[in-house]
Design an enzyme around this catalytic site. Structure first.
Site, PDB file in Angstrom:
ATOM      1  N   ASP A  23      -7.148  -6.726  -4.035  1.00  0.00           N
ATOM      2  CA  ASP A  23      -7.035  -5.602  -5.176  1.00  0.00           C
ATOM      3  C   ASP A  23      -7.240  -6.103  -6.460  1.00  0.00           C
ATOM      4  O   ASP A  23      -7.699  -5.341  -7.270  1.00  0.00           O
ATOM      5  CB  ASP A  23      -5.465  -5.300  -4.920  1.00  0.00           C
ATOM      6  N   HIS A  83     -54.277  14.038   6.156  1.00  0.00           N
ATOM      7  CA  HIS A  83     -53.662  12.790   6.293  1.00  0.00           C
ATOM      8  C   HIS A  83     -54.601  12.036   6.923  1.00  0.00           C
ATOM      9  O   HIS A  83     -55.070  10.847   6.663  1.00  0.00           O
ATOM     10  CB  HIS A  83     -52.389  12.967   7.122  1.00  0.00           C
ATOM     11  N   GLU A 105      -8.910   1.568   5.691  1.00  0.00           N
ATOM     12  CA  GLU A 105      -9.338   1.064   4.516  1.00  0.00           C
ATOM     13  C   GLU A 105      -9.152  -0.552   4.323  1.00  0.00           C
ATOM     14  O   GLU A 105     -10.129  -1.336   4.038  1.00  0.00           O
ATOM     15  CB  GLU A 105      -8.920   1.629   3.399  1.00  0.00           C
ATOM     16  N   HIS A 106      -7.857  -0.893   4.756  1.00  0.00           N
ATOM     17  CA  HIS A 106      -7.347  -2.347   4.736  1.00  0.00           C
ATOM     18  C   HIS A 106      -7.086  -2.661   6.054  1.00  0.00           C
ATOM     19  O   HIS A 106      -6.305  -2.192   6.605  1.00  0.00           O
ATOM     20  CB  HIS A 106      -6.515  -2.749   3.734  1.00  0.00           C
ATOM     21  N   GLN A 164       0.911  -1.208   0.086  1.00  0.00           N
ATOM     22  CA  GLN A 164       0.188   0.106  -0.198  1.00  0.00           C
ATOM     23  C   GLN A 164       0.896   1.282   0.019  1.00  0.00           C
ATOM     24  O   GLN A 164       0.417   2.203  -0.516  1.00  0.00           O
ATOM     25  CB  GLN A 164      -0.902   0.242   1.180  1.00  0.00           C
ATOM     26  N   HIS A 169       1.525   2.923  -3.313  1.00  0.00           N
ATOM     27  CA  HIS A 169       0.481   3.482  -4.004  1.00  0.00           C
ATOM     28  C   HIS A 169       0.785   5.247  -4.293  1.00  0.00           C
ATOM     29  O   HIS A 169       0.319   5.482  -5.366  1.00  0.00           O
ATOM     30  CB  HIS A 169      -1.148   3.453  -3.226  1.00  0.00           C
TER      31      HIS A 169
HETATM   32  N1  LIG Z   1      -9.608   3.923  -2.042  1.00  0.00           N
HETATM   33  C1  LIG Z   1      -9.654   3.103  -2.893  1.00  0.00           C
HETATM   34  O1  LIG Z   1     -10.351   2.318  -3.122  1.00  0.00           O
HETATM   35  C2  LIG Z   1      -8.583   3.470  -4.192  1.00  0.00           C
HETATM   36  C3  LIG Z   1      -8.237   2.478  -5.213  1.00  0.00           C
HETATM   37  C4  LIG Z   1      -7.478   2.608  -6.035  1.00  0.00           C
HETATM   38  C5  LIG Z   1      -6.634   3.953  -5.972  1.00  0.00           C
HETATM   39  N2  LIG Z   1      -7.028   4.706  -4.965  1.00  0.00           N
HETATM   40  C6  LIG Z   1      -6.262   6.180  -4.906  1.00  0.00           C
HETATM   41  O2  LIG Z   1      -6.494   6.971  -6.108  1.00  0.00           O
HETATM   42  C7  LIG Z   1      -5.620   7.645  -6.348  1.00  0.00           C
HETATM   43  C8  LIG Z   1      -5.315   7.895  -7.791  1.00  0.00           C
HETATM   44  O3  LIG Z   1      -4.611   9.193  -8.091  1.00  0.00           O
HETATM   45  P1  LIG Z   1      -3.774   9.540  -9.252  1.00  0.00           P
HETATM   46  O4  LIG Z   1      -3.524  10.844  -9.033  1.00  0.00           O
HETATM   47  O5  LIG Z   1      -2.932   8.522  -9.566  1.00  0.00           O
HETATM   48  O6  LIG Z   1      -4.878   9.378 -10.388  1.00  0.00           O
HETATM   49  P2  LIG Z   1      -6.397  10.059 -10.623  1.00  0.00           P
HETATM   50  O7  LIG Z   1      -6.542   9.566 -12.080  1.00  0.00           O
HETATM   51  O8  LIG Z   1      -7.200  10.182  -9.340  1.00  0.00           O
HETATM   52  O9  LIG Z   1      -5.866  11.618 -11.028  1.00  0.00           O
HETATM   53  C9  LIG Z   1      -5.198  12.278 -12.281  1.00  0.00           C
HETATM   54  C10 LIG Z   1      -5.767  13.354 -12.957  1.00  0.00           C
HETATM   55  O10 LIG Z   1      -5.720  14.366 -11.724  1.00  0.00           O
HETATM   56  C11 LIG Z   1      -5.964  15.729 -12.527  1.00  0.00           C
HETATM   57  N3  LIG Z   1      -4.876  16.649 -12.018  1.00  0.00           N
HETATM   58  C12 LIG Z   1      -3.373  16.486 -11.627  1.00  0.00           C
HETATM   59  N4  LIG Z   1      -2.844  17.383 -11.092  1.00  0.00           N
HETATM   60  C13 LIG Z   1      -3.968  18.388 -11.242  1.00  0.00           C
HETATM   61  C14 LIG Z   1      -4.069  19.918 -10.879  1.00  0.00           C
HETATM   62  N5  LIG Z   1      -2.767  20.236 -10.316  1.00  0.00           N
HETATM   63  N6  LIG Z   1      -5.208  20.727 -10.951  1.00  0.00           N
HETATM   64  C15 LIG Z   1      -6.251  19.842 -11.399  1.00  0.00           C
HETATM   65  N7  LIG Z   1      -6.122  18.666 -11.711  1.00  0.00           N
HETATM   66  C16 LIG Z   1      -4.961  17.873 -11.730  1.00  0.00           C
HETATM   67  C17 LIG Z   1      -5.330  15.266 -13.972  1.00  0.00           C
HETATM   68  O11 LIG Z   1      -6.606  15.558 -14.826  1.00  0.00           O
HETATM   69  C18 LIG Z   1      -5.284  14.048 -13.996  1.00  0.00           C
HETATM   70  O12 LIG Z   1      -6.073  13.267 -15.081  1.00  0.00           O
HETATM   71  C19 LIG Z   1      -4.342   7.478  -5.311  1.00  0.00           C
HETATM   72  O13 LIG Z   1      -4.302   8.110  -4.067  1.00  0.00           O
HETATM   73  C20 LIG Z   1      -4.581   5.952  -5.042  1.00  0.00           C
HETATM   74  O14 LIG Z   1      -4.098   5.763  -3.863  1.00  0.00           O
HETATM   75  C21 LIG Z   1      -7.674   4.607  -4.048  1.00  0.00           C
HETATM   76  N1  LIG Z   2      -5.052  -1.019  -2.938  1.00  0.00           N
HETATM   77  C1  LIG Z   2      -6.151   0.170  -4.090  1.00  0.00           C
HETATM   78  C2  LIG Z   2      -7.068   0.422  -3.310  1.00  0.00           C
HETATM   79  O1  LIG Z   2      -6.855   1.155  -1.888  1.00  0.00           O
HETATM   80  C3  LIG Z   2      -6.695  -0.574  -5.126  1.00  0.00           C
HETATM   81  C4  LIG Z   2      -5.472  -1.058  -6.019  1.00  0.00           C
HETATM   82  C5  LIG Z   2      -5.540  -1.226  -7.263  1.00  0.00           C
HETATM   83  N2  LIG Z   2      -4.538  -1.738  -7.975  1.00  0.00           N
HETATM   84  C6  LIG Z   2      -3.681  -2.082  -6.901  1.00  0.00           C
HETATM   85  N3  LIG Z   2      -4.280  -1.501  -5.792  1.00  0.00           N
HETATM   86 ZN   LIG Z   3      -3.353  -1.574  -3.851  1.00  0.00          ZN
END
Ligand SMILES: NC(=O)c1ccc[n+]([C@@H]2O[C@H](COP(=O)([O-])OP(=O)(O)OC[C@H]3O[C@@H](n4cnc5c(N)ncnc54)[C@H](O)[C@@H]3O)[C@@H](O)[C@H]2O)c1
Ligand SMILES: N[C@H](CO)Cc1c[nH]c[nH+]1
Ligand SMILES: [Zn+2]
Length: 821
Positions: A748, A807, A714-715, A645, A648
């Protein structure tokens, strides 16, 4: 800055007699005058030249004098070629103006005449007819005495006006001069016109006076009170535009009461204005006011933000942290009366320096890191190690601190996201294309790919296809089991049957993150339950890669679940497009899926807008895991789960609760974390995540579960003896992984449970995505005559209590017809 005159003065203090000091040449006849010149040069930065008249042999102490002048804001030294030869090794050529002889540098001079060149400007000195030379495009060196002597009536015909007018040209039929008005930071306030008369008036009064094309002389602020103090006059490079540098009073320069005719100031200038305003009259509860009053807090925040800036890794985070640091730094400046102009003057002086310090950090900053944080992730020996706290001896506050997630700046993010959402709502596809170009650096011709998806966009290896198919099947099986297809029927009392049945939400949007890592697994986790629930339209949204293409695995999943289309956009803009719909994106009834803070904020925003009529699943942010381990756990297994995790994102957090373990046993886990982390391609992300991650030592399993329930991870991973026995103790968690062979990665991807889960403690009140997320439940009832007999009186009595007679009547009328009353 361009001035038509370089006013030559014999003594430093005479600079003060030169009105609206343009450029001044001060004669240095004695080393004693250096301090006086330096003081002036700091004030009139970039406007003071020094004529070296100390003789032609330069000893060591005179070298010091040269450096003191040039390091403290003196623009250049007028020297003889003999002096230049002796100081050339220490002083850049561009800062020397050679008064005699031929010089190899760009500064030329003609021996015997007083023509020199400053940069690209030709400067001629001490003429009989300076105005004629000025008219030819020269800057004239004129002695102050000569200037004031030649023009005896400074009230009406000041020598300075004559010099400026001689230099200027205009192609306007009315002969007026285009005039730009700026503040001392060079921010444009407005555009006006000047005449010779208005310039003379401006100089005479020392205020902003211009020539109105309709109303003659215009004394700025005479009626509105928004007056101006004239600080300086300059010409542009080809002398067809005059610049007034002023200090503006009142509501601002513009008649619309804004600082500038080009709108209100933004960025640093706006921040400065707010800070100064808060200093004078902050509203109750103002945080800035609290900072002004609590010096300790202000200084601590500056240090905290400086540390966060140092730790930030991505462009976006660095900009974010730098902005925070600037805010707190400027608050401290405002508190002590230091303006942005003061800061910029300092920067300019530093830029003019010709000698530099080595630039090493003071020892206390170099040593501090190693001394303060022996277990820090970037410690002296570069080890990646979790922080460690012993809950049996630590204070409650210290434990709580370890359980705090990295701060999410929700208010500021909302300010960034709101205009993005608005833009997409108003401009539709065009905005989507523009914002994708801006944030994802991809220029799209169309923001949507409609089904059927071309086969060439789904080229994936056989192994990956099989992996997706296995995961798809397991997720489908588990989510089908959750599908409450059967109608729930209950006879609550004789003749009263209540039912509940599920219906799919018609159009659903699945957001698949793609910023730091492409997550095709998330497309499975969102779209398979949608398929199981029977949603009619499944819309995917995911940011395109740098080549403008979608991840083939995501397209393959879209094809498998029969998605209607894929929106090639990420972030807030993708959420807005699905919430409001655009020309080519279908409007969705509910948006699901995790994402970064922009995605989460946009989801919150649209779900609060009743015009959008769009629901969301939950706030799912940066991933996190809490592992409860005991001495029977395999250190390698525990470390691998923590790291899975941690990789990520830098804002992810991992927590280890070690039940009744010795330091030596925990050291083994630390060692495994460090060893495994170094093998990971995302080691730098891991390093930063581990920086805010902690191992907490507790005595008992009960304490561990109490702490875990408080954190609501979360996990939750249980690597303890008889792990299954302990699941009953779990009250708050997104998903639980039980026993040594249930790594979180299985959930995942492939086991069948959903990985879109509540983070940031929301597991206390939210469930992860499941089949019901894509459904709504409708209740129904059948009340027979007998049923009405059972509950009719109760309904009538309660309606009477609430004073709602209609009513009551609806029941009464029936009861009467049935003869019950
Ligand atoms: N909780 C869950 O179930 C779960 C599951 C999978 C992933 N996640 C989380 O999701 C998140 C994914 O984030 P990511 O950034 O990789 O992808 P994302 O797709 O969420 O965000 C990317 C987008 O953010 C926008 N962006 C980037 N910088 C910007 C700015 N300065 N202003 C406005 N918009 C902007 C852009 O349009 C870009 O396409 C991670 O934090 C990951 O841990 C959570
Ligand atoms: N652990 C993430 C959810 O918190 C989901 C994910 C996608 N791919 C790998 N991991
Ligand atoms: Zn994961």
């Amino acid at each position: 800055m361009v001035s038509p005159i370089l006013v030559s003065v014999a003594r430093a203090r005479d600079v003060l007699s030169v009105p609206f000091v343009s450029e001044v040449l001060v004669s240095l006849k004695t080393a004693a005058a250096v301090q006086e010149i330096v003081a002036l040069a700091k004030e009139y930065l970039g406007q003071i030249y020094v004529d070296w008249a100390l003789g032609s042999a330069v000893d060591d102490s005179e070298i010091d004098t040269v450096l003191a002048l040039l390091n403290n804001g003196v623009s250049g030294l007028f020297v003889t070629s003999a002096v230049a030869e002796q100081i050339r090794a220490r002083v850049p050529n561009a800062r020397l103006v050679i008064k005699d002889g031929k010089d190899a540098a760009e500064n030329i001079c003609v021996s015997g005449e007083t023509q020199v060149k400053i940069g690209k400007r030709r400067v001629f000195g001490f003429f009989d007819e300076p105005l004629q030379q000025i008219a030819k495009g020269y800057t004239a060196v004129i002695e102050l005495d000569q200037l004031t002597k030649e023009y005896e009536d400074p009230g009406t015909k000041t020598p300075f006006v004559e010099c400026y007018v001689a230099a200027m040209n205009t192609d306007r039929p009315d002969g007026l001069y285009t005039t730009l008005v700026t503040d001392s930071r060079n921010q444009a306030l407005g555009l006006v016109y000047s005449s010779k008369k208005s310039i003379a008036e401006a100089m005479r009064t020392g205020t902003g006076v211009y020539q109105s094309r309709k109303h003659g002389l215009w004394y700025k602020g005479q009626t509105s009170g928004a007056t101006q103090k004239l600080l300086q006059l300059e010409l542009d490079c080809d002398s067809d535009c005059l610049k007034f540098v002023v200090e503006q009073a009142g509501a601002g320069f513009c008649h619309l009461d804004t600082d500038s005719c080009f709108g209100s100031s933004k960025g640093l200038a706006a921040l400065e204005a707010t800070l100064w305003d808060r200093k004078e009259n902050a509203p109750e509860g103002s945080y800035t006011k609290r900072l002004f009053e609590d010096e300790k807090l202000l200084n601590a925040k500056i240090k905290e933000e400086a540390d966060e800036l140092v730790e930030a890794a991505s462009k976006e985070e660095i900009a974010w942290e730098a902005a925070d640091l600037v805010y707190f730094a400027l608050a401290r400046c405002a508190k002590y009366g230091v303006t942005l102009a003061d800061i910029e003057r300092n920067l300019d002086i530093k830029a003019l320096k010709v000698t530099r310090r080595k630039g090493d950090a003071k020892p206390k900053y170099v040593e501090q890191k190693a001394a303060e944080k022996p277990k820090a992730p970037v410690n002296g020996d570069g080890r990646i190690v979790m922080n460690r706290v012993d809950a049996t001896s630590a204070s409650k506050e210290d434990i709580e601190k370890c359980l705090q997630r990295p701060i999410q700046k929700s208010a500021d993010i909302m300010n960034l996201v709101t205009p993005i959402v608005e833009k997409v709502r108003k401009e539709g596809d065009a905005a989507l294309v523009e914002l994708t170009a801006k944030f994802d650096k991809v220029q799209l011709s169309s923001p949507v790919l409609n089904a059927p998806f071309p086969a060439e966009m789904m080229h994936i290896s056989e192994d990956v296809r099989k992996a997706i198919d296995i995961s798809f099947a397991n997720i489908k099986t588990f989510h089908e089991a959750q599908n409450q297809a059967e109608t729930l029927r209950v006879e609550t009392c004789p003749g009263v049957v209540c039912s509940r049945f599920a219906r799919p939400i018609e159009r659903v949007g699945c957001y698949i993150p793609g910023g730091t890592a492409v997550l095709p697994s998330t497309s499975l986790m969102l779209s398979v339950p949608a398929l199981v629930a029977g949603c009619k339209d499944i819309v995917f949204a995911s940011p395109p890669g740098k080549d403008g293409r979608l991840t083939p695995e995501v397209v393959y999943v879209a094809h498998k679940v029969g998605a209607k289309c894929i929106v090639l956009a990420g972030g807030a803009q993708a959420v807005a497009a699905m919430a409001y719909g655009t020309e080519s994106v279908p409007k969705c009834d509910k948006i699901m899926g995790p994402g970064n803070q922009f995605v989460t904020a946009a989801k919150m925003l649209v779900s609060n807008d009743s015009n959008a009529m769009c629901a969301i699943d939950m706030p799912a942010g940066p991933s996190e895991v809490l592992v409860i381990a005991d001495k029977y756990a395999d250190p390698d297994f525990v470390a691998s789960d923590l790291l899975s995790q941690a990789e990520h994102g830098v804002d992810s957090q991992v927590i280890l609760i070690a039940v009744d373990m010795t330091s030596a046993e925990i050291d083994q886990i630390d060692e495994a974390v460090h060893r495994q982390a170094l093998q990971l391609p995302r080691v730098e992300i891991v390093r930063q995540c581990i920086a805010h991650s902690t191992t907490i030592i507790v005595n008992s399993y009960d304490e561990a579960f109490e702490m875990s329930n408080r954190y609501a991870p979360e996990h939750l991973i249980l690597q303890i003896q008889d792990a299954e026995k302990w699941v009953d103790k779990v009250d708050n968690a997104g998903s639980v992984f039980v026993g040594a062979y249930s790594p979180e990665s299985c959930g995942d991807y492939s086991s069948g449970t959903n990985h879109t889960l509540p983070t940031y403690g929301y597991a206390r009140m939210y469930s992860g995505v499941n089949t019901t997320t894509f459904q709504k439940f409708i209740t129904s009832q059948v009340v027979t005559k007998e049923g009405l007999k059972s509950i009719g009186k109760a309904v009538m009595d309660l309606a009477a209590v609430e004073g709602l007679d209609a009513h009551r009547n609806a029941v009464k009328i029936r009861m009467e017809k049935l003869g019950y009353i």
